[in-house]
Design a protein around this motif. Structure first.
Motif, PDB file in Angstrom:
ATOM      1  N   VAL A 200      44.789  58.272  31.057  1.00  0.00           N
ATOM      2  CA  VAL A 200      45.055  58.248  29.620  1.00  0.00           C
ATOM      3  C   VAL A 200      46.001  59.391  29.308  1.00  0.00           C
ATOM      4  O   VAL A 200      45.656  60.562  29.488  1.00  0.00           O
ATOM      5  CB  VAL A 200      43.750  58.393  28.795  1.00  0.00           C
ATOM      6  CG1 VAL A 200      44.078  58.455  27.306  1.00  0.00           C
ATOM      7  CG2 VAL A 200      42.813  57.240  29.085  1.00  0.00           C
ATOM      8  N   GLY A 201      47.195  59.056  28.853  1.00  0.00           N
ATOM      9  CA  GLY A 201      48.169  60.093  28.562  1.00  0.00           C
ATOM     10  C   GLY A 201      48.671  60.755  29.829  1.00  0.00           C
ATOM     11  O   GLY A 201      48.617  60.190  30.923  1.00  0.00           O
ATOM     12  N   ALA A 202      49.148  61.990  29.682  1.00  0.00           N
ATOM     13  CA  ALA A 202      49.738  62.689  30.822  1.00  0.00           C
ATOM     14  C   ALA A 202      48.753  63.580  31.558  1.00  0.00           C
ATOM     15  O   ALA A 202      49.046  64.014  32.673  1.00  0.00           O
ATOM     16  CB  ALA A 202      50.928  63.535  30.353  1.00  0.00           C
ATOM     17  N   ASN A 203      47.599  63.832  30.953  1.00  0.00           N
ATOM     18  CA  ASN A 203      46.706  64.785  31.618  1.00  0.00           C
ATOM     19  C   ASN A 203      45.240  64.528  31.301  1.00  0.00           C
ATOM     20  O   ASN A 203      44.435  65.457  31.251  1.00  0.00           O
ATOM     21  CB  ASN A 203      47.076  66.218  31.222  1.00  0.00           C
ATOM     22  CG  ASN A 203      46.580  67.240  32.228  1.00  0.00           C
ATOM     23  OD1 ASN A 203      46.448  66.949  33.413  1.00  0.00           O
ATOM     24  ND2 ASN A 203      46.294  68.439  31.753  1.00  0.00           N
ATOM     25  N   SER A 204      44.893  63.258  31.092  1.00  0.00           N
ATOM     26  CA  SER A 204      43.508  62.948  30.787  1.00  0.00           C
ATOM     27  C   SER A 204      43.158  61.578  31.356  1.00  0.00           C
ATOM     28  O   SER A 204      44.001  60.903  31.937  1.00  0.00           O
ATOM     29  CB  SER A 204      43.285  62.959  29.264  1.00  0.00           C
ATOM     30  OG  SER A 204      41.903  62.823  28.968  1.00  0.00           O
ATOM     31  N   TRP A 205      41.895  61.187  31.209  1.00  0.00           N
ATOM     32  CA  TRP A 205      41.420  59.941  31.771  1.00  0.00           C
ATOM     33  C   TRP A 205      40.360  59.355  30.839  1.00  0.00           C
ATOM     34  O   TRP A 205      39.845  60.013  29.935  1.00  0.00           O
ATOM     35  CB  TRP A 205      40.836  60.156  33.168  1.00  0.00           C
ATOM     36  CG  TRP A 205      39.866  61.282  33.232  1.00  0.00           C
ATOM     37  CD1 TRP A 205      38.511  61.243  33.022  1.00  0.00           C
ATOM     38  CD2 TRP A 205      40.173  62.659  33.473  1.00  0.00           C
ATOM     39  NE1 TRP A 205      37.968  62.489  33.134  1.00  0.00           N
ATOM     40  CE2 TRP A 205      38.960  63.379  33.408  1.00  0.00           C
ATOM     41  CE3 TRP A 205      41.352  63.353  33.744  1.00  0.00           C
ATOM     42  CZ2 TRP A 205      38.902  64.750  33.607  1.00  0.00           C
ATOM     43  CZ3 TRP A 205      41.292  64.717  33.938  1.00  0.00           C
ATOM     44  CH2 TRP A 205      40.072  65.403  33.876  1.00  0.00           C
ATOM     45  N   ASP A 206      40.045  58.083  31.082  1.00  0.00           N
ATOM     46  CA  ASP A 206      39.109  57.352  30.239  1.00  0.00           C
ATOM     47  C   ASP A 206      37.717  57.970  30.321  1.00  0.00           C
ATOM     48  O   ASP A 206      37.228  58.286  31.403  1.00  0.00           O
ATOM     49  CB  ASP A 206      39.057  55.888  30.689  1.00  0.00           C
ATOM     50  CG  ASP A 206      38.505  54.974  29.603  1.00  0.00           C
ATOM     51  OD1 ASP A 206      37.461  55.314  29.025  1.00  0.00           O
ATOM     52  OD2 ASP A 206      39.121  53.924  29.350  1.00  0.00           O
ATOM     53  N   ALA A 207      37.067  58.131  29.158  1.00  0.00           N
ATOM     54  CA  ALA A 207      35.724  58.713  29.133  1.00  0.00           C
ATOM     55  C   ALA A 207      34.666  57.733  29.617  1.00  0.00           C
ATOM     56  O   ALA A 207      33.567  58.146  29.985  1.00  0.00           O
ATOM     57  CB  ALA A 207      35.388  59.170  27.710  1.00  0.00           C
ATOM     58  N   ASN A 208      35.001  56.447  29.647  1.00  0.00           N
ATOM     59  CA  ASN A 208      34.045  55.442  30.101  1.00  0.00           C
ATOM     60  C   ASN A 208      33.969  55.463  31.624  1.00  0.00           C
ATOM     61  O   ASN A 208      34.961  55.205  32.297  1.00  0.00           O
ATOM     62  CB  ASN A 208      34.486  54.056  29.620  1.00  0.00           C
ATOM     63  CG  ASN A 208      33.408  53.005  29.824  1.00  0.00           C
ATOM     64  OD1 ASN A 208      32.615  53.075  30.760  1.00  0.00           O
ATOM     65  ND2 ASN A 208      33.376  52.011  28.943  1.00  0.00           N
ATOM     66  N   PRO A 209      32.809  55.770  32.203  1.00  0.00           N
ATOM     67  CA  PRO A 209      32.702  55.884  33.667  1.00  0.00           C
ATOM     68  C   PRO A 209      32.911  54.565  34.406  1.00  0.00           C
ATOM     69  O   PRO A 209      33.098  54.558  35.615  1.00  0.00           O
ATOM     70  CB  PRO A 209      31.286  56.414  33.886  1.00  0.00           C
ATOM     71  CG  PRO A 209      30.530  56.013  32.668  1.00  0.00           C
ATOM     72  CD  PRO A 209      31.521  56.044  31.543  1.00  0.00           C
ATOM     73  N   SER A 210      32.867  53.430  33.687  1.00  0.00           N
ATOM     74  CA  SER A 210      33.051  52.128  34.328  1.00  0.00           C
ATOM     75  C   SER A 210      34.506  51.677  34.351  1.00  0.00           C
ATOM     76  O   SER A 210      34.803  50.584  34.838  1.00  0.00           O
ATOM     77  CB  SER A 210      32.199  51.067  33.623  1.00  0.00           C
ATOM     78  OG  SER A 210      32.618  50.891  32.283  1.00  0.00           O
ATOM     79  N   HIS A 211      35.412  52.501  33.833  1.00  0.00           N
ATOM     80  CA  HIS A 211      36.834  52.173  33.803  1.00  0.00           C
ATOM     81  C   HIS A 211      37.560  52.980  34.879  1.00  0.00           C
ATOM     82  O   HIS A 211      37.900  54.143  34.667  1.00  0.00           O
ATOM     83  CB  HIS A 211      37.445  52.460  32.431  1.00  0.00           C
ATOM     84  CG  HIS A 211      36.926  51.559  31.350  1.00  0.00           C
ATOM     85  ND1 HIS A 211      37.161  51.786  30.004  1.00  0.00           N
ATOM     86  CD2 HIS A 211      36.184  50.423  31.414  1.00  0.00           C
ATOM     87  CE1 HIS A 211      36.582  50.827  29.295  1.00  0.00           C
ATOM     88  NE2 HIS A 211      35.988  49.995  30.132  1.00  0.00           N
ATOM     89  N   GLY A 212      37.763  52.359  36.038  1.00  0.00           N
ATOM     90  CA  GLY A 212      38.439  53.040  37.125  1.00  0.00           C
ATOM     91  C   GLY A 212      39.945  52.900  37.046  1.00  0.00           C
ATOM     92  O   GLY A 212      40.477  52.030  36.336  1.00  0.00           O
ATOM     93  N   MET A 213      40.643  53.756  37.770  1.00  0.00           N
ATOM     94  CA  MET A 213      42.102  53.683  37.825  1.00  0.00           C
ATOM     95  C   MET A 213      42.523  52.424  38.573  1.00  0.00           C
ATOM     96  O   MET A 213      41.966  52.095  39.624  1.00  0.00           O
ATOM     97  CB  MET A 213      42.672  54.925  38.517  1.00  0.00           C
ATOM     98  CG  MET A 213      44.176  54.877  38.751  1.00  0.00           C
ATOM     99  SD  MET A 213      44.840  56.390  39.500  1.00  0.00           S
ATOM    100  CE  MET A 213      45.223  57.332  38.028  1.00  0.00           C
ATOM    101  N   SER A 214      43.524  51.721  38.054  1.00  0.00           N
ATOM    102  CA  SER A 214      44.016  50.503  38.701  1.00  0.00           C
ATOM    103  C   SER A 214      45.008  50.864  39.803  1.00  0.00           C
ATOM    104  O   SER A 214      45.594  51.959  39.810  1.00  0.00           O
ATOM    105  CB  SER A 214      44.693  49.586  37.681  1.00  0.00           C
ATOM    106  OG  SER A 214      45.881  50.165  37.197  1.00  0.00           O
ATOM    107  N   ALA A 215      45.214  49.926  40.718  1.00  0.00           N
ATOM    108  CA  ALA A 215      46.162  50.154  41.814  1.00  0.00           C
ATOM    109  C   ALA A 215      47.579  50.300  41.284  1.00  0.00           C
ATOM    110  O   ALA A 215      48.369  51.108  41.789  1.00  0.00           O
ATOM    111  CB  ALA A 215      46.072  49.005  42.819  1.00  0.00           C
ATOM    112  N   ASP A 216      47.937  49.529  40.258  1.00  0.00           N
ATOM    113  CA  ASP A 216      49.283  49.625  39.681  1.00  0.00           C
ATOM    114  C   ASP A 216      49.511  50.986  39.046  1.00  0.00           C
ATOM    115  O   ASP A 216      50.590  51.572  39.176  1.00  0.00           O
ATOM    116  CB  ASP A 216      49.487  48.524  38.634  1.00  0.00           C
ATOM    117  CG  ASP A 216      49.575  47.144  39.252  1.00  0.00           C
ATOM    118  OD1 ASP A 216      49.876  47.051  40.463  1.00  0.00           O
ATOM    119  OD2 ASP A 216      49.343  46.152  38.537  1.00  0.00           O
TER     120      ASP A 216
END
Length: 315
Positions: A200-216
């Motif tokens: 999420v953005g340039a220096n953060s990530w989703d707070a939902n633990p079930s939302h992993g980073m996609s391969a793309d």
């Protein structure tokens, strides 16, 4: 394309991985996976031969080597040291390295290290969850145990775990260092769900633990990171770390091929010995030795061995 179709028939239509054959009990009816029929297999072999006759060369993803990993690690450390303070959406275009801050780069570094040392594909690393990673305390020090629930060749589990140990002489591929830095960013209270969250953005990530980073998303980050160190990202792909790790174990750590096959998951029945050589050799890889250097007795030595200190190429 055939692999995708086989997967669709096998998993979504529950036709399995059995060859497409006529049902002996009910003549005129068929059972199995249509994509795995004899005629389709014959066509694929014929297609391959025609492509070879026309001069087409199979292109593998270029392997990541130690030098590239070290350059990525050192560049990311400089960004982590100075931080990131974006002021506008134009800033990444005006300052290319600002596509990611120090926190996100620590997550990427851990992905790089695990993929490289465990010979994993992108999707296998990105699917890791915190219960899959265990820090074990031994009398000689700490180690990391990584367990995979499933992978391409083991859809139903039964995968041997990976045990990783600290490497203080090469911090850029030290799994304990990379994991400790990422845990320090995430915090012990948020170690649940996916280890690598959606960006999420340039220096953060989703707070939902079930939302992993996609391969793309990871591939985009990886390519941007290569551009940071002035490397053309186009030859690199989803198997770059798997191939690079295989070459590292064979040519740097001098592992026997049997051990590499066992560690990478190719040793189940040894029915396809050519697989490992596709990871060790490809025309896309950068040559480490010139033609003139092979038999040169005054050839420049390699980096010192961390165990015996020797710098000769015959160690």
């Amino acid at each position: 394309m055939r692999a995708a179709i086989s997967h669709k028939f096998g998993r979504d239509y529950t036709l399995g991985a059995q060859p497409w054959t006529e049902n002996p009990s009910i003549p005129g009816t068929w059972m199995g996976n249509p994509s795995l029929s004899v005629k389709v297999s014959q066509y694929m072999v014929s297609l391959h031969r025609r492509k070879v006759r026309e001069g087409e060369v199979v292109t593998s993803a270029r392997a990541i080597d130690e030098g590239t990993l070290k350059a990525l690690y050192e560049f990311n450390k400089t960004i982590q040291a100075k931080g990131l303070s974006r002021t506008s959406r134009k800033r990444p275009a005006e300052h290319p390295p600002d596509w990611a801050g120090g926190k996100l780069r620590k997550m990427l570094n851990l992905i790089y290290v695990i993929s490289f040392l465990c010979l994993l594909r992108f999707d296998e690393v990105l699917n890791l969850q915190w219960p899959d990673i265990e820090i074990q305390q031994l009398s000689t020090g700490d180690r990391v145990k990584i367990s995979l629930l499933a992978r391409k060749t083991h859809q139903n589990g039964g995968i041997a775990p990976f045990f990783l140990y600290p490497n203080p002489n090469k911090k850029f591929i030290c799994p304990l260092t990379a994991l400790a830095e990422w845990i320090n960013v995430v915090g012990p209270d948020h170690m649940n769900g996916y280890v690598f969250r959606r960006k999420v953005g340039a220096n953060s990530w989703d707070a939902n633990p079930s939302h992993g980073m996609s391969a793309d998303s990871f591939m985009e980050c990886f390519r941007n990171n290569l551009l940071d160190i002035k490397i053309d990202p186009r030859p690199y792909g989803t198997h770059s770390f798997r191939r690079g790790g295989c070459q590292y174990l064979a040519m740097v750590l001098r592992w026997p091929f049997r051990n590499i096959c066992s560690w990478g998951g190719w040793a189940e029945n040894f029915d396809n010995p050519g697989t490992i050589f596709k990871y060790l050799l490809a025309w896309t890889d950068v040559e480490t030795v010139t033609r003139e250097e092979f038999m040169d007795p005054n050839r420049k030595g390699s980096d010192p061995c961390t165990s015996c200190g020797r710098t000769c190429w015959c160690r």
